[in-house]
Design a protein around this motif. Structure first.
Motif, PDB file in Angstrom:
ATOM      1  N   GLY A 109      24.506 -39.551  -0.905  1.00 39.35           N
ATOM      2  CA  GLY A 109      24.948 -40.900  -1.228  1.00 39.35           C
ATOM      3  C   GLY A 109      24.977 -41.765   0.015  1.00 39.35           C
ATOM      4  N   GLY A 110      25.972 -42.633   0.102  1.00 38.35           N
ATOM      5  CA  GLY A 110      25.988 -43.637   1.167  1.00 38.35           C
ATOM      6  C   GLY A 110      26.668 -43.207   2.445  1.00 38.35           C
ATOM      7  N   LEU A 111      26.118 -42.223   3.137  1.00 43.22           N
ATOM      8  CA  LEU A 111      26.716 -41.775   4.397  1.00 43.22           C
ATOM      9  C   LEU A 111      26.759 -42.875   5.455  1.00 43.22           C
ATOM     10  N   GLY A 181      14.989 -39.785 -11.152  1.00 43.40           N
ATOM     11  CA  GLY A 181      14.472 -39.558  -9.805  1.00 43.40           C
ATOM     12  C   GLY A 181      15.546 -39.194  -8.814  1.00 43.40           C
ATOM     13  N   GLY A 182      15.303 -39.531  -7.556  1.00 39.39           N
ATOM     14  CA  GLY A 182      16.242 -39.219  -6.486  1.00 39.39           C
ATOM     15  C   GLY A 182      16.117 -40.216  -5.367  1.00 39.39           C
ATOM     16  N   SER A 183      17.210 -40.405  -4.615  1.00 42.81           N
ATOM     17  CA  SER A 183      17.224 -41.382  -3.533  1.00 42.81           C
ATOM     18  C   SER A 183      18.110 -40.897  -2.402  1.00 42.81           C
ATOM     19  N   GLU A 184      17.743 -41.246  -1.180  1.00 46.47           N
ATOM     20  CA  GLU A 184      18.525 -40.828  -0.013  1.00 46.47           C
ATOM     21  C   GLU A 184      18.328 -41.803   1.136  1.00 46.47           C
ATOM     22  N   ALA A 185      19.437 -42.054   1.860  1.00 48.65           N
ATOM     23  CA  ALA A 185      19.385 -42.870   3.081  1.00 48.65           C
ATOM     24  C   ALA A 185      20.468 -42.340   4.010  1.00 48.65           C
ATOM     25  N   ILE A 186      20.112 -41.330   4.775  1.00 44.78           N
ATOM     26  CA  ILE A 186      21.091 -40.609   5.585  1.00 44.78           C
ATOM     27  C   ILE A 186      20.939 -40.867   7.075  1.00 44.78           C
ATOM     28  N   LEU A 187      20.044 -41.777   7.451  1.00 50.13           N
ATOM     29  CA  LEU A 187      19.750 -41.949   8.873  1.00 50.13           C
ATOM     30  C   LEU A 187      20.883 -42.710   9.562  1.00 50.13           C
ATOM     31  N   SER A 188      21.818 -41.929  10.083  1.00 57.05           N
ATOM     32  CA  SER A 188      22.974 -42.428  10.813  1.00 57.05           C
ATOM     33  C   SER A 188      23.320 -41.382  11.868  1.00 57.05           C
ATOM     34  N   ILE A 224      13.924 -35.399   9.593  1.00 54.98           N
ATOM     35  CA  ILE A 224      14.755 -36.017   8.569  1.00 54.98           C
ATOM     36  C   ILE A 224      14.139 -37.333   8.109  1.00 54.98           C
ATOM     37  N   GLY A 225      14.254 -37.627   6.808  1.00 59.95           N
ATOM     38  CA  GLY A 225      13.638 -38.831   6.252  1.00 59.95           C
ATOM     39  C   GLY A 225      14.527 -39.517   5.238  1.00 59.95           C
ATOM     40  N   GLY A 329       8.462 -36.312   5.957  1.00 60.30           N
ATOM     41  CA  GLY A 329       9.725 -35.764   6.412  1.00 60.30           C
ATOM     42  C   GLY A 329      10.525 -35.261   5.225  1.00 60.30           C
ATOM     43  N   HIS A 330      11.714 -34.743   5.509  1.00 61.73           N
ATOM     44  CA  HIS A 330      12.571 -34.199   4.464  1.00 61.73           C
ATOM     45  C   HIS A 330      13.560 -35.277   4.038  1.00 61.73           C
ATOM     46  N   THR A 331      13.354 -35.821   2.857  1.00 61.77           N
ATOM     47  CA  THR A 331      14.202 -36.899   2.347  1.00 61.77           C
ATOM     48  C   THR A 331      15.359 -36.367   1.499  1.00 61.77           C
ATOM     49  N   LEU A 332      15.695 -35.110   1.702  1.00 66.16           N
ATOM     50  CA  LEU A 332      16.867 -34.484   1.083  1.00 66.16           C
ATOM     51  C   LEU A 332      16.863 -34.654  -0.441  1.00 66.16           C
ATOM     52  N   GLY A 333      17.878 -35.309  -1.019  1.00 63.78           N
ATOM     53  CA  GLY A 333      17.961 -35.419  -2.467  1.00 63.78           C
ATOM     54  C   GLY A 333      16.853 -36.223  -3.099  1.00 63.78           C
TER      55      GLY A 333
END
Length: 401
Positions: A109-111, A181-188, A224-225, A329-333
């Motif tokens: 989610g929104g890390l 589908g799936g979505s991820e935004a973990i770049l922090s 990581i993606g 890259g690996h976009t996790l979820g």
């Protein structure tokens, strides 16, 4: 599941393209999305791995980015493309909103939104920007989808599980259309440092494009993606009534748990093998019927070995294997959903996409990795996913011709 569930639209926002067609073309050209991290200063954050696959949103998205989390914005953008690709217009009176559902997964989610709030005054919007169900909820809100609303949060298997959950809703008659589908935004800083601490990330900081090497003997971790992949699923009868030609058919799916360790896969890959066998059984297909494997293929030493073991214990002769994380890259979820989009397109286009950076075969990963695009008439393919906690998922897609 048979002919009951079909894919009629796809959308994607990935590190290699702002749309599904752009992503597909980039994968065939082996254009990597990896580069030095730009969203924050990785040196100041103390990151060992200073590379990532960052995605760029389309210039226009249906939501206000100040009011939603970045991962939800990715999901809405990909869903908008998929809904349009399927030939739907949610503003049309024929859009039967109570019979349209959403199922969008995310590992975290929104890390970044959580991290940005620490120590600051908490905004009234804070909670509704980070919850892991908000991508699915924002898709339902933006496109007036009032049917089943689901959000798998099963680590890196979330995208595949979300597609499977959507297919089940259709199979059970609870909806006619599902946006899945799936979505991820973990770049922090904390997102990267967390995987850094586990020694899960590649540290080839001087060679970002060559860092992700699934199944290669010289792999040293994943890149990581971020991004999203979305598919519009319909009952075959509903698609036929609309006069729509499906992209592919969802033939079956499987799930399993390793029940061994949160991060360490078990010896013998019994859990992932069982998951694959359940997916094939659900699709009423024998292993030789599978023409292509879209692998989880993260580029971690143990993970790739584990997956190769599962594949070789499932198939007497493993089908051609692609690992697109070598480029995205690996976009996790989001990864399993993006790879489901790519697998559907591979079936429709009759092309097996390549795996980049596969140079030195590893004896413990003895699977037929596809290093360059290959023309092939694909009747059936399986997309594989696995996640921390020992959770596994697989979805079988078939040609709709």
């Amino acid at each position: 599941m048979g002919a009951g569930v079909v894919v009629t639209g796809v959308g994607a926002v990935t590190p290699v393209g702002r749309s599904a067609p752009a992503t597909w073309d980039a994968l065939l050209d082996k254009r990597s999305g990896a580069s030095s991290i730009s969203r924050f200063d990785p040196d100041a954050a103390g990151c060992r791995s200073r590379i990532a696959c960052e995605a760029t949103l389309p210039e226009e998205t249906p939501v206000d980015s100040t009011k939603v989390g970045r991962y939800a914005e990715f999901a809405v953008a990909a869903a908008s493309e998929a809904i349009d690709d399927a030939g739907f217009d949610p503003r049309d009176p024929d859009w039967d909103a109570p019979r349209v559902g959403t199922s969008v997964g995310s590992a975290i989610g929104g890390l970044p939104e959580i991290e940005a709030t620490v120590g600051d005054r908490v905004s009234p919007r804070f909670v509704v920007t980070y919850l892991s169900n908000l991508a699915s909820s924002q898709v339902s809100i933006q496109f007036d989808a009032r049917g089943p609303n689901r959000a798998a949060s099963t680590a890196c298997a979330a995208g595949v599980h979300a597609v499977a959950d959507a297919a089940r809703e259709l199979r059970c008659g609870r909806a006619d259309v599902m946006v899945a589908g799936g979505s991820e935004a973990i770049l922090s800083p904390h997102g990267v440092r967390g995987f850094d601490a586990m020694r899960a990330l590649s540290t080839r900081n001087d060679d970002p494009e060559g860092a992700s090497r699934p199944f290669d003997a010289d792999r040293d971790g994943f890149v990581i993606g971020e991004g999203a992949g979305v598919l519009v699923l319909e009952t075959a009868a509903h698609a036929a009534e609309r006069g729509v030609d499906p992209i592919a058919r969802i033939a079956g799916f499987g799930r399993s748990a390793d029940a061994v360790h949160p991060t360490r896969p078990p010896e013998g890959a019994e859990g992932l093998r069982r998951c694959l066998e359940r997916a094939l059984d659900d699709a009423s297909l024998a292993p030789p019927a599978i023409d292509h494997v879209s692998a989880h293929g993260t580029s971690t030493p143990r993970g790739d070995e584990h997956e190769a073991t599962a594949l070789n214990r499932t198939f007497d002769e493993c089908p051609p294997v692609t690992a697109t994380k070598s480029l995205t890259g690996h976009t996790l979820g989001a990864s399993g959903a993006i790879e489901s989009v790519v697998t559907a397109l591979a079936i429709r286009e009759g092309t097996v996409p390549p795996t980049a950076n596969y140079r030195t075969p590893d004896p413990v990963c003895d699977v037929p990795v596809v290093a360059d695009p290959r023309d092939a008439e694909l009747e059936a393919a399986v997309n594989v996913a696995a996640g921390f906690g020992g959770t596994n998922g697989a979805v079988v897609l078939e040609a709709a011709r």
